[in-house]
Scaffold this motif. Structure first.
Motif, PDB file in Angstrom:
ATOM      1  N   GLU A 337       0.832  -1.205   0.000  1.00 27.02           N
ATOM      2  CA  GLU A 337       0.000   0.000   0.000  1.00 27.02           C
ATOM      3  C   GLU A 337       0.866   1.256   0.000  1.00 27.02           C
ATOM      4  OE1 GLU A 337      -3.624   2.198   0.108  1.00 27.02           O
ATOM      5  OE2 GLU A 337      -3.108   0.145  -0.447  1.00 27.02           O
ATOM      6  N   GLN A 341       0.632   4.081  -2.894  1.00 28.82           N
ATOM      7  CA  GLN A 341       0.253   5.454  -2.562  1.00 28.82           C
ATOM      8  C   GLN A 341       1.359   6.442  -2.919  1.00 28.82           C
ATOM      9  OE1 GLN A 341      -2.670   6.509  -1.751  1.00 28.82           O
ATOM     10  NE2 GLN A 341      -3.554   4.439  -1.579  1.00 28.82           N
ATOM     11  N   TYR A 345       0.909   9.486  -5.380  1.00 26.55           N
ATOM     12  CA  TYR A 345       1.232  10.822  -4.869  1.00 26.55           C
ATOM     13  C   TYR A 345       2.153  11.566  -5.837  1.00 26.55           C
ATOM     14  CZ  TYR A 345       3.318  14.444  -1.925  1.00 26.55           C
ATOM     15  OH  TYR A 345       3.772  15.644  -1.426  1.00 26.55           O
ATOM     16  N   LYS A 469      -3.308  12.233   0.803  1.00 27.42           N
ATOM     17  CA  LYS A 469      -2.357  11.164   0.487  1.00 27.42           C
ATOM     18  C   LYS A 469      -1.117  11.273   1.370  1.00 27.42           C
ATOM     19  CE  LYS A 469      -3.763   9.993  -4.192  1.00 27.42           C
ATOM     20  NZ  LYS A 469      -4.351   8.723  -3.706  1.00 27.42           N
ATOM     21  N   ARG A 494      -7.527   5.016   6.942  1.00 25.54           N
ATOM     22  CA  ARG A 494      -8.218   4.601   5.717  1.00 25.54           C
ATOM     23  C   ARG A 494      -9.717   4.774   5.852  1.00 25.54           C
ATOM     24  NH1 ARG A 494      -8.589   4.610   0.560  1.00 25.54           N
ATOM     25  NH2 ARG A 494      -9.461   2.721  -0.373  1.00 25.54           N
TER      26      ARG A 494
END
Length: 704
Positions: A337, A341, A345, A469, A494
């Motif tokens: 994850e 991310q 980003y 983010k 989350r």
């Protein structure tokens, strides 16, 4: 209708022994045909311009107030006897006696060069008297009024001269659509109408109504014809112009609303489908608009907005019901994850940086447009101040011309026009041009500001997305470096982010519903607007009969004048755009692509067109003021036979007034023909014309 009876100019000079010792000229005119003939430089233009000036129509000559007149009327002139004697003008004015079809006579008085008694060149005095009795009756307090010119409201204000002139001539001036007025309406200004009556020598023969000033009237040339011929269409077309303007506004608003969908797409990373780009009144087409999302960049599978909201709500409930887990249990999932991310980003950050750079460029464009607008406003202000300078006669004082700013002497005519022809715009024409530029800049500013505002909202959304983010990445990163036995925070973060996403998606659904509602309202407005336009209908049958008679008169005159460029059946008066109400050339009867008569005629034949068209308006126009003035109609190598036919046709018009100014004894075409006055009037009934023949040696100004 009205006609001119007499014209008189009075000039007091530096050599006048007393105030009754005047110079100038006086001429009488008849109903019907009048000819003012003489060699060049004898004063025809001076007489002609005085008629324009006395009627407040000098704007058609390209200037305002006394600036339109020759210096002989306001500065100095010479008289040749045994030797040339120069006279300096101390005071001057023009008087014009006019008579309407009710036999009512009025005398117009307008100053040219004034003294310091408060008289203005921007006013016209109206005396209810003949010119002959004016001075006698002045002693018994002849009724008179003063009316203003060259100011806002001079066509509809009771104290405006054009309002008085329209009433005197029995003209009911209609209101027409006007793009320059906030009310969307204005009178059909008399100055515009007179561009169809007075054909001056410099520009007048280059195009139909070539000297028509710009006042913002929509389709002004068409309105002139509709008014002069008394067509029913003038009231219908004015309403149509307003409705069509509203229609264009509705279409513009539709385009903006459609554009708003694209911003929602970028803001939500969605795709909005089935958007009707063109305006539709089919409600089902608007209802089909919907929002979809891609599962991933690689997958083509789409998911609808309601479904993605439902999915995210399920995820939230799962996270709520999920027991707390340790970092060790989630480490592999957290690493995956984290990398995902981080990549998202970086992509988003690069996109936002580019987006922000483009937005900064648009801010600079906005600054540039504001600077241009300030410059335009300053120039408009300067022009209005200059107009005031000229209208108040500040420059022309004590017989000398001096700049009011630097006090240097300036010539009345900065450019000699003897050998040079340079188009010159009047202050009003310049001001109107600047105002049109201002409107363009303001429109661009409005559009750019709207775009910037939308992009600022979008930028704010992007920046919030970046921050979210960053929070998520920071939370995952913290989990990765924390003790394996500690509880993971990423699930909590989350869950919070999912709740925000659901809120954003709900707002998106509301925004799309609002835009769809706006489109439905615009479609309804468009539908109602179309019904109103259709209910107005087309020109009535009476209009067609008038246009048929007008067309026949025009074509008969045109070919009588010796037109040769095209066959008669190929020429007609067009009923629709383009060139509505004007002569066109058609290759065959049902030709759907009519062409301008000007580009399909020789230069001399186009002059014949203007003769025929102008006289036909005079003959057939129920709303015509009743007079036509031609200045030097023998233009562009027309021949003597054509001019003779023109004189003959004018002599047959006995119930209205025509005035022709013509040079004589000069060669005017390649065949070596000279303008011979005897040939031109030979065969005319002497009772059908009034000849004013100027002296072959002396100029028109002399001792009265």
């Amino acid at each position: 209708m009205f006609k001119i009876n007499k014209l008189r100019v009075e000039i007091l000079t530096d050599k006048s022994e007393n105030i009754n010792d005047l110079y100038g000229f006086e001429f009488s005119f008849n109903q019907g045909f009048n000819i003012i003939a003489g060699p060049n430089s004898r004063g025809k233009t001076t007489i002609n311009s005085c008629i324009y000036y006395a009627l407040g129509m000098e704007e058609l000559l390209g200037a305002h107030n006394e600036k339109a007149l020759d210096k002989a009327l306001k500065e100095e002139f010479s008289i040749h006897t045994h030797e040339e004697v120069n006279y300096k003008v101390q005071f001057s004015k023009v008087l014009l006696e006019i008579e309407n079809d009710q036999k009512k006579i009025s005398c117009l008085e307008r100053y040219i060069k004034v003294n310091n008694d408060g008289s203005k060149t921007t006013n016209i005095g109206v005396y209810h008297s003949t010119l002959e009795n004016l001075y006698v009756e002045k002693n018994t307090n002849t009724a008179h009024e003063i009316y203003f010119l060259n100011s806002r409201g001079n066509n509809d204000d009771p104290n405006g001269f054009y309002s008085w002139l329209g009433d005197f001539a029995g003209l009911v001036i209609p209101s027409v659509s006007n793009s320059s007025r906030s009310s969307k309406y204005s009178p059909l200004y008399l100055q515009i109408v007179f561009s169809a009556l007075f054909i001056e020598q410099t520009k007048g023969w280059s195009e139909f109504f070539a000297t028509m000033p710009f006042f913002g009237v929509t389709k002004a040339k068409e309105k002139i014809i509709e008014f002069l011929l008394d067509l029913n269409e003038i009231s219908l077309s004015t309403q149509k112009d307003i409705l069509n303007r509203d229609k264009d506004l509705i279409l513009e608003q539709w385009t903006r609303k459609v554009k708003s969908f694209s911003y929602l797409e970028k803001q939500s990373n969605s795709t909005i489908i089935n958007i009707p780009q063109a305006l539709t009144i089919d409600k089902t087409q608007i209802e089909k608009i919907s929002v979809v999302f891609s599962r991933s960049e690689e997958e083509e599978e789409k998911i609808s907005l309601p479904d993605i909201i439902t999915e995210k709500e399920i995820l939230v409930r799962e996270l709520e019901n999920k027991p707390l887990t340790t970092i060790k249990e989630n480490r592999e999932e957290a690493i995956l994850e984290y990398n995902t991310q981080k990549n998202k980003y970086s992509e988003l950050k690069n996109y936002v940086d580019k987006f922000e750079n483009k937005l900064n460029i648009e801010f600079k464009q906005l600054d540039n447009l504001n600077t241009q607008l300030n410059i335009i406003n300053s120039e408009i202000k300067d022009h209005l101040n200059l107009k005031k300078v000229f209208s108040e006669n500040i420059i022309n004082e004590r017989g000398a011309n001096h700049c009011p700013t630097c006090s240097q002497e300036v010539s009345t005519n900065l450019i000699s026009t003897k050998n040079i022809r340079i188009p010159q715009l009047t202050l009003d024409e310049n001001t109107n041009f600047l105002r049109s530029q201002k409107k363009l800049i303001e429109s661009s500013l409005l559009s750019l500001k709207s775009t910037i505002n939308e992009k600022e909202v979008l930028l704010s959304y992007f920046q919030n997305s970046i921050r979210e983010k960053e929070i998520l990445i920071k939370s995952i990163s913290k989990d990765l470096i924390s003790d394996d036995r500690a509880f993971s925070e990423s699930d909590i973060v989350r869950k919070l982010q999912l709740e925000r996403e659901i809120e954003n998606l709900t707002n998106l659904r509301i925004s799309v519903a609002d835009l769809k509602s706006d489109l439905e309202n615009l479609a309804t407005k468009y539908h109602n607007n179309t019904i109103k336009i259709n209910n107005l209908g087309e020109s009535e049958k009476e209009d067609e009969k008038i246009l048929e008679d007008f067309e026949k008169s025009y074509k008969d005159l045109l070919f009588n004048f010796g037109y040769e460029s095209n066959e008669k059946f190929k020429i007609s008066i067009n009923r629709k755009e383009p060139f509505k109400y004007f002569p066109v050339y058609k290759r065959f009867k049902d030709d759907t692509l009519p062409q301008s008569i000007r580009i399909n005629s020789s230069a001399s034949d186009f002059v014949r067109n203007i003769w025929a068209y102008t006289l036909s308006l005079l003959i057939r126009g129920n709303n015509h003021p009743g007079l036509v003035l031609f200045d030097e109609p023998g233009q562009h190598r027309t021949n003597l036979n054509s001019l003779k036919e023109l004189f003959k046709s004018c002599s047959h018009i006995t119930d209205r007034q025509t005035i022709i100014f013509t040079s004589i004894d000069k060669q005017f075409n390649d065949e070596g023909e000279k303008l011979d006055l005897e040939i031109l009037i030979n065969g005319l009934n002497k009772s059908n014309y009034n000849l004013i023949q100027l002296d072959n040696v002396q100029k028109v100004i002399r001792k009265l």
